[in-house]
Design a protein around this motif. Structure first.
Motif, PDB file in Angstrom:
ATOM      1  N   SER A  88      51.706  36.762  53.471  1.00 26.03           N
ATOM      2  CA  SER A  88      52.230  36.708  54.837  1.00 26.03           C
ATOM      3  C   SER A  88      52.223  38.077  55.500  1.00 26.03           C
ATOM      4  O   SER A  88      52.576  38.206  56.674  1.00 26.03           O
ATOM      5  CB  SER A  88      53.663  36.142  54.831  1.00 26.03           C
ATOM      6  OG  SER A  88      53.671  34.824  54.336  1.00 26.03           O
ATOM      7  N   LYS A  89      51.850  39.094  54.752  1.00 29.14           N
ATOM      8  CA  LYS A  89      51.800  40.465  55.269  1.00 29.14           C
ATOM      9  C   LYS A  89      50.365  40.946  55.176  1.00 29.14           C
ATOM     10  O   LYS A  89      49.828  41.143  54.086  1.00 29.14           O
ATOM     11  CB  LYS A  89      52.715  41.365  54.431  1.00 29.14           C
ATOM     12  CG  LYS A  89      53.031  42.703  55.057  1.00 29.14           C
ATOM     13  CD  LYS A  89      54.107  42.571  56.112  1.00 29.14           C
ATOM     14  CE  LYS A  89      54.574  43.934  56.597  1.00 29.14           C
ATOM     15  NZ  LYS A  89      55.535  43.797  57.717  1.00 29.14           N
ATOM     16  N   THR A  90      49.704  41.117  56.321  1.00 32.42           N
ATOM     17  CA  THR A  90      48.291  41.474  56.330  1.00 32.42           C
ATOM     18  C   THR A  90      48.110  42.986  56.394  1.00 32.42           C
ATOM     19  O   THR A  90      48.642  43.650  57.281  1.00 32.42           O
ATOM     20  CB  THR A  90      47.573  40.829  57.520  1.00 32.42           C
ATOM     21  OG1 THR A  90      47.747  39.406  57.462  1.00 32.42           O
ATOM     22  CG2 THR A  90      46.082  41.150  57.494  1.00 32.42           C
ATOM     23  N   ALA A  91      47.370  43.512  55.426  1.00 35.00           N
ATOM     24  CA  ALA A  91      47.021  44.931  55.405  1.00 35.00           C
ATOM     25  C   ALA A  91      45.661  45.070  54.738  1.00 35.00           C
ATOM     26  O   ALA A  91      45.290  44.241  53.902  1.00 35.00           O
ATOM     27  CB  ALA A  91      48.070  45.742  54.664  1.00 35.00           C
ATOM     28  N   TYR A  92      44.930  46.103  55.108  1.00 38.08           N
ATOM     29  CA  TYR A  92      43.589  46.276  54.559  1.00 38.08           C
ATOM     30  C   TYR A  92      43.450  47.563  53.742  1.00 38.08           C
ATOM     31  O   TYR A  92      42.361  47.867  53.257  1.00 38.08           O
ATOM     32  CB  TYR A  92      42.557  46.263  55.690  1.00 38.08           C
ATOM     33  CG  TYR A  92      42.468  44.916  56.368  1.00 38.08           C
ATOM     34  CD1 TYR A  92      41.648  43.902  55.858  1.00 38.08           C
ATOM     35  CD2 TYR A  92      43.229  44.644  57.506  1.00 38.08           C
ATOM     36  CE1 TYR A  92      41.584  42.653  56.468  1.00 38.08           C
ATOM     37  CE2 TYR A  92      43.164  43.390  58.124  1.00 38.08           C
ATOM     38  CZ  TYR A  92      42.345  42.410  57.604  1.00 38.08           C
ATOM     39  OH  TYR A  92      42.285  41.178  58.205  1.00 38.08           O
ATOM     40  N   ASP A  93      44.543  48.316  53.600  1.00 35.21           N
ATOM     41  CA  ASP A  93      44.472  49.549  52.831  1.00 35.21           C
ATOM     42  C   ASP A  93      45.405  49.540  51.622  1.00 35.21           C
ATOM     43  O   ASP A  93      45.589  50.544  50.960  1.00 35.21           O
ATOM     44  CB  ASP A  93      44.801  50.751  53.713  1.00 35.21           C
ATOM     45  CG  ASP A  93      46.219  50.704  54.262  1.00 35.21           C
ATOM     46  OD1 ASP A  93      46.868  49.638  54.171  1.00 35.21           O
ATOM     47  OD2 ASP A  93      46.683  51.741  54.785  1.00 35.21           O
TER      48      ASP A  93
END
Length: 256
Positions: A88-93
């Protein structure tokens, strides 16, 4: 459809769902004899399921014993089931973990110790995803950040449940011409190991189990443990009931 139906049936069987219904019905029909009984039944069940000692004993009885790392014989592949990240928590790093990170951190330990040569992660996005990334991708990113070579991390990112973890893993292995007759090291939560092992056995993949992510703890007798109610105890019962429901349904439909 099966995935959504099993989720709904599990919800109906959850202790907190039953407790809430009993208390609400009892409060509405309190003037009637059966209404009072319903209310008291809800209160007593709330105490039972929130008791830390009782919940821990149930979890201890269900979870298999953990294995020492030295006990594990070397395998070419370790198979890691997902269900440990915060989708539910979008991050790409980075990768956000929920309870259950042991699945991947212990897999990393096994890899570093030479107990497994490659890590195969299986798991997609689950129910009603808000994150465009799959769990397998997120865990792959974590392992690459720790220095594991890309060629040693394989992912199957379509599975939505345990049955598909097994089915899609076998298909992935066959598509990539990986020997399916060898023994794999199966890595998942202790409470989930019985169903996982059953699904992989069903599709014909031989596995040695490596349970991790324990919800039980060593038995201790203290006033807070014996008397104080705990929300985490109810959560543990929910996990157990959901798992038992899942096993029942899986046996009925032939997944295990």
């Amino acid at each position: 459809m099966f995935f959504y139906l099993s989720q709904f049936l599990s919800f109906l069987a959850m202790p907190l769902t039953i407790i809430s219904l009993l208390i609400v019905v009892g409060a509405i029909y309190f003037r009637r004899k059966w209404g009072k009984r319903s209310l008291w039944a809800g209160i007593l069940l709330l105490w039972f399921f929130s008791n830390q000692f009782i919940a821990n004993q149930a979890m201890l009885a269900w979870e298999p014993e953990f294995k020492e790392f030295d006990e594990v014989k070397p395998h070419e592949y370790g198979i890691v089931l997902t269900g440990v990240t915060n989708l539910s928590k979008t991050a790409y790093d980075r990768t956000f973990f929920n309870k259950g990170a042991d699945r991947i951190t212990h897999a990393l330990q096994l890899y570093r110790m030479g107990k497994i040569k490659k890590i195969l992660i299986t798991g997609g996005q689950g129910l009603n995803p808000v994150n465009p990334q799959s769990e397998a991708e997120l865990l792959q990113r974590f392992l690459l950040m720790t220095g594991v070579p890309p060629e040693d991390v394989l992912i199957e990112d379509k599975a939505k449940n345990t049955a598909q973890n097994a089915q899609f893993t076998k298909a992935f292995l066959e598509e990539n011409k990986i020997d399916t007759n060898q023994e794999f090291l199966l890595i998942t939560s202790a409470f989930h190991m019985y169903r996982s092992k059953g699904c992989f056995d069903k599709v014909g993949l031989k596995t040695e189990t490596f349970p991790t992510d324990y919800y039980s703890y060593d038995v201790k007798f203290s006033f807070p443990t014996l008397v104080y109610p705990s929300p985490s105890s109810i959560e543990n019962w929910h996990k157990l009931v959901k798992e038992w429901m899942g096993i029942t349904v899986y046996k009925l439909v032939g997944y295990i």
